[in-house]
Design a protein around this motif. Sequence first.
Motif, PDB file in Angstrom:
ATOM      1  N   ARG A 102      26.950  66.603  12.926  1.00  0.00           N
ATOM      2  CA  ARG A 102      26.073  66.097  11.859  1.00  0.00           C
ATOM      3  C   ARG A 102      26.278  66.957  10.614  1.00  0.00           C
ATOM      4  NH1 ARG A 102      21.669  63.069  14.423  1.00  0.00           N
ATOM      5  NH2 ARG A 102      20.184  63.769  12.852  1.00  0.00           N
ATOM      6  N   VAL A 103      27.415  66.730   9.974  1.00  0.00           N
ATOM      7  CA  VAL A 103      27.832  67.502   8.804  1.00  0.00           C
ATOM      8  C   VAL A 103      28.221  66.532   7.693  1.00  0.00           C
ATOM      9  CG1 VAL A 103      29.497  69.169   7.883  1.00  0.00           C
ATOM     10  CG2 VAL A 103      28.659  69.413  10.225  1.00  0.00           C
ATOM     11  N   SER A 104      27.873  66.869   6.468  1.00  0.00           N
ATOM     12  CA  SER A 104      28.293  66.097   5.297  1.00  0.00           C
ATOM     13  C   SER A 104      28.549  67.066   4.153  1.00  0.00           C
ATOM     14  CB  SER A 104      27.228  65.071   4.894  1.00  0.00           C
ATOM     15  OG  SER A 104      25.997  65.704   4.588  1.00  0.00           O
ATOM     16  N   PHE A 105      29.236  66.581   3.122  1.00  0.00           N
ATOM     17  CA  PHE A 105      29.584  67.431   1.982  1.00  0.00           C
ATOM     18  C   PHE A 105      29.282  66.689   0.678  1.00  0.00           C
ATOM     19  CE2 PHE A 105      32.262  68.809   5.492  1.00  0.00           C
ATOM     20  CZ  PHE A 105      32.078  70.186   5.470  1.00  0.00           C
ATOM     21  N   ALA A 106      28.851  67.457  -0.315  1.00  0.00           N
ATOM     22  CA  ALA A 106      28.539  66.879  -1.623  1.00  0.00           C
ATOM     23  C   ALA A 106      28.710  67.939  -2.696  1.00  0.00           C
ATOM     24  CB  ALA A 106      27.110  66.328  -1.649  1.00  0.00           C
ATOM     25  N   ARG A 107      28.729  67.497  -3.924  1.00  0.00           N
ATOM     26  CA  ARG A 107      28.837  68.416  -5.052  1.00  0.00           C
ATOM     27  C   ARG A 107      27.442  68.878  -5.455  1.00  0.00           C
ATOM     28  NH1 ARG A 107      30.071  67.796 -11.135  1.00  0.00           N
ATOM     29  NH2 ARG A 107      31.033  69.821 -11.625  1.00  0.00           N
ATOM     30  N   GLY A 108      27.306  70.179  -5.631  1.00  0.00           N
ATOM     31  CA  GLY A 108      26.009  70.713  -6.013  1.00  0.00           C
ATOM     32  C   GLY A 108      26.025  72.219  -6.133  1.00  0.00           C
ATOM     33  N   GLY A 109      25.014  72.743  -6.799  1.00  0.00           N
ATOM     34  CA  GLY A 109      24.872  74.181  -6.995  1.00  0.00           C
ATOM     35  C   GLY A 109      23.449  74.621  -6.686  1.00  0.00           C
ATOM     36  N   PHE A 110      22.922  75.509  -7.515  1.00  0.00           N
ATOM     37  CA  PHE A 110      21.593  76.056  -7.268  1.00  0.00           C
ATOM     38  C   PHE A 110      20.493  75.008  -7.346  1.00  0.00           C
ATOM     39  CE2 PHE A 110      23.446  80.200  -9.088  1.00  0.00           C
ATOM     40  CZ  PHE A 110      23.810  80.638  -7.831  1.00  0.00           C
ATOM     41  N   GLU A 111      20.776  73.858  -7.927  1.00  0.00           N
ATOM     42  CA  GLU A 111      19.774  72.790  -7.973  1.00  0.00           C
ATOM     43  C   GLU A 111      19.600  72.114  -6.614  1.00  0.00           C
ATOM     44  OE1 GLU A 111      23.546  70.505  -8.378  1.00  0.00           O
ATOM     45  OE2 GLU A 111      22.823  72.513  -8.897  1.00  0.00           O
ATOM     46  N   VAL A 112      20.538  72.331  -5.701  1.00  0.00           N
ATOM     47  CA  VAL A 112      20.481  71.856  -4.311  1.00  0.00           C
ATOM     48  C   VAL A 112      20.143  70.362  -4.234  1.00  0.00           C
ATOM     49  CG1 VAL A 112      19.658  72.372  -1.977  1.00  0.00           C
ATOM     50  CG2 VAL A 112      19.659  74.160  -3.704  1.00  0.00           C
ATOM     51  N   PRO A 113      21.050  69.505  -4.648  1.00  0.00           N
ATOM     52  CA  PRO A 113      20.783  68.068  -4.571  1.00  0.00           C
ATOM     53  C   PRO A 113      20.849  67.561  -3.137  1.00  0.00           C
ATOM     54  CG  PRO A 113      23.037  68.459  -5.288  1.00  0.00           C
ATOM     55  CD  PRO A 113      22.382  69.808  -5.200  1.00  0.00           C
ATOM     56  N   VAL A 114      19.794  66.913  -2.702  1.00  0.00           N
ATOM     57  CA  VAL A 114      19.719  66.371  -1.344  1.00  0.00           C
ATOM     58  C   VAL A 114      19.304  64.909  -1.432  1.00  0.00           C
ATOM     59  CG1 VAL A 114      18.609  66.554   0.912  1.00  0.00           C
ATOM     60  CG2 VAL A 114      19.145  68.625  -0.372  1.00  0.00           C
ATOM     61  N   PRO A 115      20.013  64.006  -0.763  1.00  0.00           N
ATOM     62  CA  PRO A 115      19.676  62.581  -0.834  1.00  0.00           C
ATOM     63  C   PRO A 115      18.282  62.269  -0.304  1.00  0.00           C
ATOM     64  CG  PRO A 115      21.859  62.920   0.123  1.00  0.00           C
ATOM     65  CD  PRO A 115      21.196  64.264   0.055  1.00  0.00           C
ATOM     66  N   ASP A 116      17.700  61.212  -0.819  1.00  0.00           N
ATOM     67  CA  ASP A 116      16.449  60.641  -0.324  1.00  0.00           C
ATOM     68  C   ASP A 116      15.254  61.575  -0.455  1.00  0.00           C
ATOM     69  OD1 ASP A 116      17.933  58.358   0.493  1.00  0.00           O
ATOM     70  OD2 ASP A 116      18.473  59.378   2.356  1.00  0.00           O
ATOM     71  N   GLY A 117      15.343  62.556  -1.344  1.00  0.00           N
ATOM     72  CA  GLY A 117      14.212  63.430  -1.576  1.00  0.00           C
ATOM     73  C   GLY A 117      13.899  64.393  -0.455  1.00  0.00           C
ATOM     74  N   ARG A 118      14.799  64.529   0.503  1.00  0.00           N
ATOM     75  CA  ARG A 118      14.568  65.468   1.607  1.00  0.00           C
ATOM     76  C   ARG A 118      14.619  66.904   1.101  1.00  0.00           C
ATOM     77  NH1 ARG A 118      18.723  64.170   6.232  1.00  0.00           N
ATOM     78  NH2 ARG A 118      17.431  65.622   7.417  1.00  0.00           N
ATOM     79  N   ARG A 119      13.922  67.748   1.812  1.00  0.00           N
ATOM     80  CA  ARG A 119      13.910  69.171   1.475  1.00  0.00           C
ATOM     81  C   ARG A 119      14.474  69.967   2.647  1.00  0.00           C
ATOM     82  NH1 ARG A 119      11.259  70.802  -2.992  1.00  0.00           N
ATOM     83  NH2 ARG A 119      10.108  69.197  -4.143  1.00  0.00           N
ATOM     84  N   PRO A 120      15.406  70.856   2.386  1.00  0.00           N
ATOM     85  CA  PRO A 120      16.016  71.625   3.477  1.00  0.00           C
ATOM     86  C   PRO A 120      15.023  72.563   4.155  1.00  0.00           C
ATOM     87  CG  PRO A 120      17.310  71.760   1.447  1.00  0.00           C
ATOM     88  CD  PRO A 120      15.997  71.171   1.084  1.00  0.00           C
ATOM     89  N   ALA A 121      15.202  72.730   5.455  1.00  0.00           N
ATOM     90  CA  ALA A 121      14.450  73.752   6.168  1.00  0.00           C
ATOM     91  C   ALA A 121      15.057  75.123   5.903  1.00  0.00           C
ATOM     92  CB  ALA A 121      14.442  73.454   7.662  1.00  0.00           C
ATOM     93  N   VAL A 122      16.387  75.149   5.754  1.00  0.00           N
ATOM     94  CA  VAL A 122      17.118  76.397   5.519  1.00  0.00           C
ATOM     95  C   VAL A 122      18.192  76.151   4.470  1.00  0.00           C
ATOM     96  CG1 VAL A 122      18.538  78.234   6.535  1.00  0.00           C
ATOM     97  CG2 VAL A 122      16.771  77.116   7.926  1.00  0.00           C
ATOM     98  N   ILE A 123      18.298  77.067   3.531  1.00  0.00           N
ATOM     99  CA  ILE A 123      19.434  77.118   2.612  1.00  0.00           C
ATOM    100  C   ILE A 123      20.128  78.444   2.858  1.00  0.00           C
ATOM    101  CG2 ILE A 123      20.238  77.175   0.222  1.00  0.00           C
ATOM    102  CD1 ILE A 123      17.690  75.621  -0.537  1.00  0.00           C
ATOM    103  N   ARG A 124      21.390  78.375   3.251  1.00  0.00           N
ATOM    104  CA  ARG A 124      22.186  79.590   3.417  1.00  0.00           C
ATOM    105  C   ARG A 124      23.109  79.700   2.227  1.00  0.00           C
ATOM    106  NH1 ARG A 124      26.763  79.782   7.862  1.00  0.00           N
ATOM    107  NH2 ARG A 124      27.741  78.565   6.219  1.00  0.00           N
TER     108      ARG A 124
END
Length: 274
Positions: A102-124
């Motif tokens: 369950r891995v995907s890749f996208a373009r992004g930086g410190f703004e941490v763009p995540v589809p569908d308004g989801r919020r990460p549990a962990v950012i490494r």
Amino acid sequence: MTRSDPVVGQVTRGTTNTNRLRRVDRWIARHPLLRRTADPLVVDLGYGASGVTAFELEARLRRVRSDVEVLGLEIEPARVERARAQLARVRAGEGVFAPDARVSFARGGFEVPVPDGRRPAVIRAFNVLRQYDEADVPAAWERMAARLRPDGMLVEGTCDELGRISTWIEIGPDAAPRTLTISLRLAELESPAVAAERLPKALIHRNVPGERIHDVLTALDREWTRAVAASSFGPVQRWRAALDALVEAGWPIGGRTRWRLGEMTLPWEAVAPR
């Protein structure tokens, strides 16, 4: 967050090695947050020239949380395309990673763009702030932490090219640092003071007399030297003896169950810049 939103940050060197981030991955896998969170979305921010660290992170975390998802984010478009090509090969059953990873890749930086308004549990975010000024760190923490779930955490740190020296800071959704962890490969370790060269940006320039992190590393190195007699039982016993001595001296070192891995964790107030 839409694709038209600006990407925030600078392109890193992109250094990527297999197993480089194994130490922090194991730590995240054991963290209670991963087990209790309702949505185990984990972001690998700034994975570099290859997507291998995202695949490794998913493989390690799925052992304790089978529904974990890992999103790799990179600023450089060519790196995103390269990682997606790697993903296609994994899906085809090539290599060592599970085709259903369950891995995907996208373009992004410190703004941490995540589809569908989801919020990460962990950012490494590993080895991404080394090229910045120390003054830039709080704003980067705040921007990333603002994207977290209310129960989430940001893990920001750095390591050497082979992953034998690693340090990281656990940061809450309020962008407040909670702990510092130092993790070292104990075999053939001459001095734990080697961690100084791989401290996170918030601390690396603070390893000078009068600063708390300098006091910690000095005391650790001193007790490691004093514990030389225990080395006849192996480097793990020597490390434990050194940390036991620090605890007896009043240092608030936690994570005792992980000492055997060459780790020590301190509350942020014990190392925070003065």
